[in-house]
Each structure stands twice: as structure tokens, then as C-alpha cells.
Design an enzyme around this catalytic site. Sequence first.
Site, PDB file in Angstrom:
ATOM      1  N   LYS A  49      67.637  89.554  17.434  1.00 26.25           N
ATOM      2  CA  LYS A  49      67.545  90.140  16.198  1.00 26.25           C
ATOM      3  C   LYS A  49      67.085  89.441  14.920  1.00 26.25           C
ATOM      4  O   LYS A  49      66.295  89.781  14.338  1.00 26.25           O
ATOM      5  CB  LYS A  49      69.000  90.785  15.835  1.00 26.25           C
ATOM      6  N   GLN A  93      78.274  92.433  14.604  1.00 24.06           N
ATOM      7  CA  GLN A  93      77.824  92.369  16.074  1.00 24.06           C
ATOM      8  C   GLN A  93      79.147  92.820  17.043  1.00 24.06           C
ATOM      9  O   GLN A  93      80.233  92.116  16.924  1.00 24.06           O
ATOM     10  CB  GLN A  93      77.539  90.976  16.538  1.00 24.06           C
ATOM     11  N   ASP A 116      73.791 100.367  11.181  1.00 23.13           N
ATOM     12  CA  ASP A 116      73.968 100.988  12.703  1.00 23.13           C
ATOM     13  C   ASP A 116      74.212 102.657  12.342  1.00 23.13           C
ATOM     14  O   ASP A 116      74.350 103.083  13.608  1.00 23.13           O
ATOM     15  CB  ASP A 116      75.081 100.319  13.344  1.00 23.13           C
TER      16      ASP A 116
END
Length: 280
Positions: A49, A93, A116
Site C-alpha cells: 500500500k 490494518q 475503508d
Amino acid sequence: MTILLDGKTLSTKILIDLAGRISAQNAKPKLAVIMVGDNPASQIYVKLKEKRAKAVGIEPLVLPLDKNISQNALLEHIDILNEDPAINAILVQMPLPEHIDAEQIVSRISPFKDVDGFNPINVGNLVSGSTPYAVPCTPLGIIKLLNEYKITIAEKNAVIIGRSNIVGKPMAQMLLDRNATVTICHSKTKNLKSFTQNADIIVSATGSPKLITADMIKQNAVIIDVGVSKLENGKICGDVDFENVSYLAGAITPNPGGVGPMTIAMLLENTFRLYSQQTK
Ligand code: NAP
């Protein structure tokens, strides 16, 4: 002939376009990534990422935190990032250590910075038909992939296997919003095959290797394989028995090279979306 839904190529195209927009606006989006503990898979995902973010002109800020961090200390880190005007997007995460209440952590991220789309406000907006600040990356990437290959969603029978908040549930909502008839299956579903055999579109997100076999699908079905499992021999395997299913399918994602790269591309798209919302 079976169409290969090539997420690697599409994601590259999306990232090149995104880099162009970021550079044209001289934008400086910043993505904070909180990583608790030293889970090897998480470390690989976060590194990737970070690399992709830098490549498109997004500044990543990775915060590695001790695996024994308390719930309150983790919440404090999120509060600091929420209040920092230089940070546009925040990602925690997963998975988090057992002692951490992940739901409370995710809910603490400001909905404006929730890259997210897991914050209850964004989830609620998705479900109620309002516009969320961001929608979950994996299902969003799948919709982009279906659109790219001009796969019709409306009026199709879509079967989703897996009911997580990350993939299954938002995927169901997004297909429903596009007028598919949606069925969600899970580990307690009896006779999974009876559902998948009638499906025009199957999205499998279980982490159960080769769960979807050729006898479970109808000819020309569209097969989306989200699952990622590590086998005992160290190899990575999806939910779909690709070798045999691909003969029958009308379209299918490779795995790797299908959903995974699209998820990262959507993470960076979402980062820029949040940046744009905050700076307009
Ligand atoms: P999760 O939270 O563990 O959920 C898995 C779901 O699958 C659950 O709803 C579970 O049912 C269901 N399930 C498990 N085994 C099953 C079986 N044999 N038959 C029917 N249903 C079954 O996982 P997740 O976060 O949604 O992720 C799912 C998979 O996708 C994982 O392998 C993950 O690594 C992968 N993933 C990949 C990407 C990507 O970008 N490629 C992104 C996200 C996730 P119950 O609810 O009844 O337990």
C-alpha cells in the site's frame, strides 16, 4: 470463450489516471496506516500500500504500534490522526490482536477520513441510499471490474458467499443498488450448491480454498474470487477451483491478479476522494 477479468491491468490504468489527476491539481493527499503488531501478511500488505501510494503521489504515513497496545492507547492514536488537518485518510490494518475491540476502533475513525468505509455512519449511508464519504474498497473494486468488462448486473441473480462487514455485506448492498437479486450465503448455509447453481454472478469471499468447484456453477456464470488462503505448502490459493471452473464460466477473475490489485487501487482512489471532499 471465457473472459478473464484482469484486475491487474485495470488497476494499473486506474492508478495512472489517478496519478495524473493528483499531479494536475498539485494535490498532497496523505494516508495514515495504523499497523498493530507484526503479523507477516499485514506487513506485506502495508508495504505494498505504501509503495503504490507513493507511486501515485499520495504520501503514506505508517504507524507501527506494539502488539500489546491497550484499547485506549490505540483510540488515542486515532483521535490524534482525526484531529490532524494534514491527514486526509486513515486505515487500520486488520486483523487486530485478540484483546482489541476492532468494531470500537473502526467506529472511532472520523467518517470524513474513513478510507475503508467501515465507520457506522458510512455503512448506514450506503445501506440507506445516501452517499457515504467512502465505500469499502474490495466491493467497490469488484463493481469497477464488472463495469469495465460491461457485465450487466441489473436483473441478474447474484450469490455472495461470505457475510463479513468488509466484503460480503457491502458487496450485497452494492449489487442490490444496481438491481441484482442478491442472495448471501455463509458457513451455516445448507446446500450451498443449490444457490450457486442458479447464480449469474458469484462473489466468493470465504478464505476456504477451492470451495467453488465446476459442478457448483452454471454455464457462462460470472465468477469473482475474493478469497486468499495460504496452503500448507506455502502457496496462495483462492476460493475458486480456477482450473476447472474457468472452462464453464463466462467470465472469471484470476487469483492472484483479479480482486487484490483492484482493492489497493480503490484504497488510493478513496484517499483522493476524501482529500477532495476535505479541500473543496
Ligand atoms: P471473514 O470475515 O473471515 O468472513 C468469511 C466469511 O465466509 C464468513 O461470513 C463465513 O461464514 C464464510 N465462510 C467461511 N467458510 C465458508 C464455507 N465453507 N462455506 C460458506 N461460507 C463460508 O473474511 P473476509 O474478511 O470477508 O475475507 C474473506 C476472504 O477474502 C479471505 O480469504 C480474505 O483474505 C480475502 N480478502 C481478499 C481481499 C482482496 O483484496 N483480495 C480483500 C478482503 C478479503 P460465517 O459468517 O458463518 O462464519
